[in-house]
Design a protein around this motif. Sequence first.
Motif, PDB file in Angstrom:
ATOM      1  N   SER A 273      -4.164  -6.368 -12.009  1.00 23.50           N
ATOM      2  CA  SER A 273      -3.113  -5.389 -11.682  1.00 23.50           C
ATOM      3  C   SER A 273      -2.908  -5.426 -10.186  1.00 23.50           C
ATOM      4  N   LEU A 274      -1.721  -5.844  -9.764  1.00 24.92           N
ATOM      5  CA  LEU A 274      -1.447  -6.011  -8.336  1.00 24.92           C
ATOM      6  C   LEU A 274      -0.197  -5.247  -7.909  1.00 24.92           C
ATOM      7  N   GLY A 275       0.276  -4.325  -8.765  1.00 24.47           N
ATOM      8  CA  GLY A 275       1.499  -3.584  -8.470  1.00 24.47           C
ATOM      9  C   GLY A 275       1.364  -2.698  -7.240  1.00 24.47           C
ATOM     10  N   ALA A 276       2.513  -2.282  -6.721  1.00 22.47           N
ATOM     11  CA  ALA A 276       2.586  -1.359  -5.573  1.00 22.47           C
ATOM     12  C   ALA A 276       1.766  -1.837  -4.380  1.00 22.47           C
ATOM     13  N   ASN A 277       1.964  -3.119  -4.034  1.00 18.42           N
ATOM     14  CA  ASN A 277       1.422  -3.663  -2.792  1.00 18.42           C
ATOM     15  C   ASN A 277       2.585  -4.193  -1.969  1.00 18.42           C
ATOM     16  N   CYS A 278       2.321  -5.121  -1.066  1.00 18.40           N
ATOM     17  CA  CYS A 278       3.368  -5.739  -0.243  1.00 18.40           C
ATOM     18  C   CYS A 278       3.342  -7.254  -0.457  1.00 18.40           C
ATOM     19  N   LEU A 279       3.061  -7.666  -1.682  1.00 21.26           N
ATOM     20  CA  LEU A 279       2.862  -9.092  -1.969  1.00 21.26           C
ATOM     21  C   LEU A 279       4.177  -9.836  -2.151  1.00 21.26           C
ATOM     22  N   GLN A 280       4.130 -11.142  -1.858  1.00 16.04           N
ATOM     23  CA  GLN A 280       5.326 -11.987  -1.943  1.00 16.04           C
ATOM     24  C   GLN A 280       5.575 -12.420  -3.387  1.00 16.04           C
ATOM     25  N   GLN A 281       6.826 -12.425  -3.757  1.00 11.00           N
ATOM     26  CA  GLN A 281       7.266 -12.944  -5.057  1.00 11.00           C
ATOM     27  C   GLN A 281       6.416 -12.400  -6.201  1.00 11.00           C
ATOM     28  N   PHE A 282       6.237 -11.100  -6.213  1.00  7.86           N
ATOM     29  CA  PHE A 282       5.450 -10.492  -7.271  1.00  7.86           C
ATOM     30  C   PHE A 282       6.139  -9.188  -7.656  1.00  7.86           C
ATOM     31  N   GLY A 283       6.132  -8.875  -8.935  1.00  7.11           N
ATOM     32  CA  GLY A 283       6.890  -7.730  -9.420  1.00  7.11           C
ATOM     33  C   GLY A 283       6.339  -6.389  -8.960  1.00  7.11           C
ATOM     34  N   LYS A 284       7.217  -5.384  -8.963  1.00  4.38           N
ATOM     35  CA  LYS A 284       6.833  -3.987  -8.732  1.00  4.38           C
ATOM     36  C   LYS A 284       6.005  -3.778  -7.470  1.00  4.38           C
ATOM     37  N   GLN A 285       6.542  -4.227  -6.334  1.00  2.00           N
ATOM     38  CA  GLN A 285       5.856  -4.032  -5.060  1.00  2.00           C
ATOM     39  C   GLN A 285       6.455  -2.831  -4.316  1.00  2.00           C
ATOM     40  N   ARG A 286       5.831  -2.455  -3.230  1.00  2.00           N
ATOM     41  CA  ARG A 286       6.369  -1.382  -2.386  1.00  2.00           C
ATOM     42  C   ARG A 286       7.659  -1.868  -1.717  1.00  2.00           C
ATOM     43  N   THR A 287       8.416  -0.932  -1.131  1.00  2.00           N
ATOM     44  CA  THR A 287       9.653  -1.322  -0.451  1.00  2.00           C
ATOM     45  C   THR A 287       9.333  -1.898   0.928  1.00  2.00           C
ATOM     46  N   LEU A 288      10.329  -2.595   1.476  1.00  2.00           N
ATOM     47  CA  LEU A 288      10.174  -3.184   2.813  1.00  2.00           C
ATOM     48  C   LEU A 288       9.861  -2.098   3.850  1.00  2.00           C
ATOM     49  N   VAL A 289      10.571  -0.962   3.720  1.00  2.00           N
ATOM     50  CA  VAL A 289      10.366   0.130   4.685  1.00  2.00           C
ATOM     51  C   VAL A 289       8.923   0.629   4.632  1.00  2.00           C
ATOM     52  N   GLU A 290       8.417   0.839   3.407  1.00  2.00           N
ATOM     53  CA  GLU A 290       7.036   1.324   3.249  1.00  2.00           C
ATOM     54  C   GLU A 290       6.036   0.356   3.871  1.00  2.00           C
ATOM     55  N   CYS A 291       6.223  -0.932   3.549  1.00  2.00           N
ATOM     56  CA  CYS A 291       5.268  -1.938   4.019  1.00  2.00           C
ATOM     57  C   CYS A 291       5.345  -2.091   5.531  1.00  2.00           C
ATOM     58  N   ALA A 292       6.606  -2.232   6.034  1.00  2.00           N
ATOM     59  CA  ALA A 292       6.775  -2.459   7.471  1.00  2.00           C
ATOM     60  C   ALA A 292       6.232  -1.279   8.262  1.00  2.00           C
ATOM     61  N   SER A 293       6.481  -0.045   7.790  1.00  2.90           N
ATOM     62  CA  SER A 293       6.024   1.096   8.587  1.00  2.90           C
ATOM     63  C   SER A 293       4.505   1.259   8.471  1.00  2.90           C
ATOM     64  N   PHE A 294       3.936   0.893   7.322  1.00  2.00           N
ATOM     65  CA  PHE A 294       2.466   0.951   7.220  1.00  2.00           C
ATOM     66  C   PHE A 294       1.826  -0.013   8.220  1.00  2.00           C
ATOM     67  N   TYR A 295       2.301  -1.264   8.213  1.00  2.00           N
ATOM     68  CA  TYR A 295       1.709  -2.251   9.120  1.00  2.00           C
ATOM     69  C   TYR A 295       1.963  -1.875  10.582  1.00  2.00           C
ATOM     70  N   ALA A 296       3.170  -1.330  10.858  1.00  2.00           N
ATOM     71  CA  ALA A 296       3.474  -0.911  12.230  1.00  2.00           C
ATOM     72  C   ALA A 296       2.514   0.195  12.665  1.00  2.00           C
ATOM     73  N   SER A 297       2.201   1.119  11.738  1.00  2.00           N
ATOM     74  CA  SER A 297       1.310   2.229  12.092  1.00  2.00           C
ATOM     75  C   SER A 297      -0.097   1.732  12.399  1.00  2.00           C
ATOM     76  N   LYS A 298      -0.435   0.544  11.889  1.00  2.00           N
ATOM     77  CA  LYS A 298      -1.754  -0.030  12.190  1.00  2.00           C
ATOM     78  C   LYS A 298      -1.678  -0.971  13.387  1.00  2.00           C
TER      79      LYS A 298
END
Length: 393
Positions: A273-298
């Motif tokens: 189960s790999l859903g709701a991550n920031c993975l490439q070419q994989f179904g049901k991932q987080r949005t670009l905004v969610e991923c980009a802002s998470f990584y930016a916050s780190k």
Amino acid sequence: MDHLRSTAALLFLLALQFQSVLSQPETKPLSSHVERLALIRFRSSLGLRSKDWPIKADPCLIWRGIDCRDGTVVGINISGFKRTRLGGQNSQFAVDALARLTHLESFDASFFALPGQIPDWLGYKLGNLHVLDLHSCSIVGAIPPSLGELLSLSVLDLSQNLLSGSIPPSIGNLANLQWLSISENMLSSSIPNQIGNLASLVELDLSSNHLGSLLPLELNGLRSLRKMVLRNNELMGALPVDIFSALTQLELVDFSQNYFEGKVPYYGHSRASLGANCLQQFGKQRTLVECASFYASKGLPFDNFGNPGATDPPRRTRKWTIILAAVLAVVALLLLFPLLLLLLLCACRCGSSPQLEDGRVDHIPDPIYGHLVEYFLTSRVWDEHLRATSFCC
Ligand SMILES: *[C@@H]1O[C@H](CO)[C@@H](O)[C@H](O)[C@H]1NC(C)=O
């Protein structure tokens, strides 16, 4: 001959031991006075009821959840027990009396409120523990590193509590551990590399915490692992290829609801189960905004799902824009400066040149600059400019 006889004797003894382990229920009463006192203290400090542990009866024979072997207490199970009203009012992690039960192999207090910290001494005093189940006990504070001293432990369940801080690296000492769950707590920091030393571990559940780190490559040392549940944390970075290829027993992997990025490695025959991550070419991932802002916050760059235009953290972006603008300005100045100089020189010559009127300038060697200059000199703008400033040598 002597050898044979002693081997036979040893086998006989072992068989006897085994029988006593297997024979249930215990028919011997509690033999140690020290242990009896310890149990009575334990009973009153937790406020256990007479219904479960009648004070006059023998603990080994009558008390519920007490397991004895040869008149010695080896197991205490107060899972789901109710307290007396008085005991409920003053509930704490008051288990000091357990320190006297040195043969204890199993302590199960799941669903029994022990609102306090796991005492440090527990790891030093209960070295025979095989099972420590503190699931859903309202425990607070940090996991004491001393738990890494419980070298016989095969089951450690600390799930569904209020534990905070980090997972002590000493957990990696528990070479016999087969089952480890610390899910549903408030643990932060990283998964210690030492977890990878747990070569006997069959199930690992660290789900629903705040663990935020890369997956340590050392996890590929979990050679017996069948189930790895890291769901709902803040884990990030790429999924290391090695982990899946090394863990050949793996049946189930749940990495969903984290921030893993990059390509998904081949995960063999396990269910993943790999859903709701920031993975490439994989179904049901987080949005670009969610991923980009998470990584930016780190303060880390995000790979933008492998598309061009990976995002850098914003502060660095601003800095690079300023540097780029400055460089461009310098280059532009360097290019313009000779051109202006040339124009000035021509303007100087033009004052004395009779050819200016009919717009021909035939003594400039460079053809490109020549054309440019010709254009300017023949244009009315230039004429008027010259006249206005009366600029000529
Ligand atoms: C403790 O007792 C409960 C039932 O009351 C049981 O489900 C659980 O397996 C027991 N724990 C141990 C370690 O035997």
